[in-house]
Scaffold this motif. Structure first.
Motif, PDB file in Angstrom:
ATOM      1  N   ARG A  10       0.839  -1.196   0.000  1.00  0.00           N
ATOM      2  CA  ARG A  10       0.000   0.000   0.000  1.00  0.00           C
ATOM      3  C   ARG A  10       0.882   1.258   0.000  1.00  0.00           C
ATOM      4  NH1 ARG A  10      -5.045  -1.249   4.166  1.00  0.00           N
ATOM      5  NH2 ARG A  10      -5.861  -3.055   3.015  1.00  0.00           N
ATOM      6  N   VAL A  11       0.702   2.093  -1.006  1.00  0.00           N
ATOM      7  CA  VAL A  11       1.496   3.321  -1.104  1.00  0.00           C
ATOM      8  C   VAL A  11       0.626   4.574  -1.077  1.00  0.00           C
ATOM      9  CG1 VAL A  11       3.311   2.137  -2.397  1.00  0.00           C
ATOM     10  CG2 VAL A  11       1.497   3.328  -3.643  1.00  0.00           C
ATOM     11  N   VAL A  32       2.586   4.851  -9.994  1.00  0.00           N
ATOM     12  CA  VAL A  32       2.569   5.292  -8.598  1.00  0.00           C
ATOM     13  C   VAL A  32       1.337   6.141  -8.306  1.00  0.00           C
ATOM     14  CG1 VAL A  32       3.772   6.695  -6.879  1.00  0.00           C
ATOM     15  CG2 VAL A  32       5.070   5.153  -8.370  1.00  0.00           C
ATOM     16  N   GLU A  33       1.027   7.061  -9.204  1.00  0.00           N
ATOM     17  CA  GLU A  33      -0.134   7.939  -8.995  1.00  0.00           C
ATOM     18  C   GLU A  33      -1.430   7.151  -8.999  1.00  0.00           C
ATOM     19  OE1 GLU A  33       0.445  10.634 -12.194  1.00  0.00           O
ATOM     20  OE2 GLU A  33       1.760  11.986 -11.039  1.00  0.00           O
ATOM     21  N   ARG A  34      -1.499   6.147  -9.834  1.00  0.00           N
ATOM     22  CA  ARG A  34      -2.692   5.300  -9.897  1.00  0.00           C
ATOM     23  C   ARG A  34      -2.933   4.597  -8.566  1.00  0.00           C
ATOM     24  NH1 ARG A  34      -3.004   0.260 -14.156  1.00  0.00           N
ATOM     25  NH2 ARG A  34      -4.962  -0.676 -13.473  1.00  0.00           N
ATOM     26  N   ALA A  35      -1.859   4.273  -7.857  1.00  0.00           N
ATOM     27  CA  ALA A  35      -1.970   3.607  -6.558  1.00  0.00           C
ATOM     28  C   ALA A  35      -2.088   4.604  -5.408  1.00  0.00           C
ATOM     29  CB  ALA A  35      -0.763   2.702  -6.333  1.00  0.00           C
ATOM     30  N   GLY A  36      -2.123   5.905  -5.718  1.00  0.00           N
ATOM     31  CA  GLY A  36      -2.300   6.918  -4.683  1.00  0.00           C
ATOM     32  C   GLY A  36      -1.018   7.371  -4.029  1.00  0.00           C
ATOM     33  N   SER A  91     -11.039  -3.983  -9.785  1.00  0.00           N
ATOM     34  CA  SER A  91     -11.079  -3.460  -8.418  1.00  0.00           C
ATOM     35  C   SER A  91     -12.357  -3.865  -7.691  1.00  0.00           C
ATOM     36  CB  SER A  91     -10.969  -1.937  -8.444  1.00  0.00           C
ATOM     37  OG  SER A  91      -9.699  -1.558  -8.937  1.00  0.00           O
ATOM     38  N   PRO A  92     -12.184  -4.341  -6.424  1.00  0.00           N
ATOM     39  CA  PRO A  92     -10.952  -4.403  -5.632  1.00  0.00           C
ATOM     40  C   PRO A  92     -10.072  -5.616  -5.915  1.00  0.00           C
ATOM     41  CG  PRO A  92     -12.753  -5.242  -4.334  1.00  0.00           C
ATOM     42  CD  PRO A  92     -13.369  -4.793  -5.627  1.00  0.00           C
ATOM     43  N   VAL A  93     -10.398  -6.379  -6.942  1.00  0.00           N
ATOM     44  CA  VAL A  93      -9.576  -7.535  -7.303  1.00  0.00           C
ATOM     45  C   VAL A  93      -8.437  -7.075  -8.215  1.00  0.00           C
ATOM     46  CG1 VAL A  93      -9.515  -9.786  -8.444  1.00  0.00           C
ATOM     47  CG2 VAL A  93     -11.541  -9.093  -7.141  1.00  0.00           C
ATOM     48  N   LEU A  94      -7.216  -7.377  -7.822  1.00  0.00           N
ATOM     49  CA  LEU A  94      -6.048  -7.090  -8.652  1.00  0.00           C
ATOM     50  C   LEU A  94      -5.301  -8.393  -8.888  1.00  0.00           C
ATOM     51  CD1 LEU A  94      -4.605  -3.846  -6.994  1.00  0.00           C
ATOM     52  CD2 LEU A  94      -5.989  -4.012  -9.073  1.00  0.00           C
TER      53      LEU A  94
END
Length: 253
Positions: A10-11, A32-36, A91-94
């Motif tokens: 989690r980032v 990175v931005e996609r993961a927040g 989402s929320p499945v990755l």
């Protein structure tokens, strides 16, 4: 042999270093931005992850690693502490597909093949199962019973077959009518030492077993196909497999 431990890190809201110019660096920024994550420079001492996309990355990668930062260097797997997989998003499945840095193109091609048959409703099913967690615990207080009931329901042709587009709408009916699966002992007699020779049913049983019992001569590559958290027991010559409350799989050569 697995050389990497797959993790979902989690980032969101956390600083992540991204260095370099060009499309490769931009792709990492988007990731990175996609993961927040919050993109920062190399001087940010709070960051614990870094992506480096430059022609001469050796020195900066070594400097970051000396500070305890985990580093990913684009197109230089020998300099990477971690690699980035090809991601299938429901989402929320990755679903993350990695090759340990060997071939990003291969991982992408495999993802596209898998993506073609996974329904868009997969994420909705996962969310509904999440909200039904309390009801499942009430229905099956024992964790093993709960896991086996869910395995049966999500399997092909099950009450909430995960590949069925309407699976999320079947959860309430399943909870009302399902019984706890009975314990069972299933023996698998191996045809070879190659795990690819396992049938789909055998692979599914290994992935669902609560207890794995195996002869010493069974190759580790096949034993490793079982759930990581399944109990394991070596079957001595002439011994009978134990009875089980859940699903026990016995491997024999």
């Amino acid at each position: 042999m697995i050389n990497s431990l797959p993790l979902f890190h989690r980032v969101a809201g956390q600083p992540v270093i991204v260095l370099g110019e060009g499309e490769a660096a931009l792709a990492k920024r988007r990731l990175v931005e996609r993961a927040g994550g919050v993109i920062v420079g190399a001087d940010d001492t709070a960051a614990r992850l870094a992506f480096v996309a430059s022609e001469k990355p050796d020195a900066v990668a070594a400097e970051l690693r000396a500070r305890g930062v985990l580093v990913n260097v684009v197109d230089r797997p020998e300099l990477c502490d971690f690699t980035t997989p090809s991601i299938l998003d429901r989402s929320p499945v990755l679903i993350a597909i990695g090759t340990g840095g060997v071939s990003a193109g291969f991982a992408k091609a495999l993802r596209l093949r898998i993506e073609a048959f996974l329904p868009q409703a997969l994420g909705r099913l996962a969310e509904r199962l999440g909200t039904a967690r309390g009801a499942m615990r009430a229905r099956w207080p024992d964790a093993g019973d709960r896991r086996r009931a869910l395995d049966d329901a999500l399997a092909e042709g099950g009450a909430v077959d995960l590949l069925a587009a309407e699976a999320a709408d079947r959860i309430d009916a399943w909870l009302e009518g399902a019984d706890a699966p009975a314990g069972a002992v299933v023996e698998i007699h191996l045809r070879s030492d190659d795990p690819e020779d396992l049938t789909l049913r055998e692979a599914r049983l290994l992935g669902s077993a609560d207890l794995l019992v195996y002869e010493r001569t069974v190759p580790a590559v096949i034993v490793d196909r079982a759930r990581a958290d399944a109990a394991r027991l070596v079957l001595e010559p002439g011994a009978m497999p134990p009875s089980a409350e859940g699903l026990a799989v016995v491997l024999r050569r």
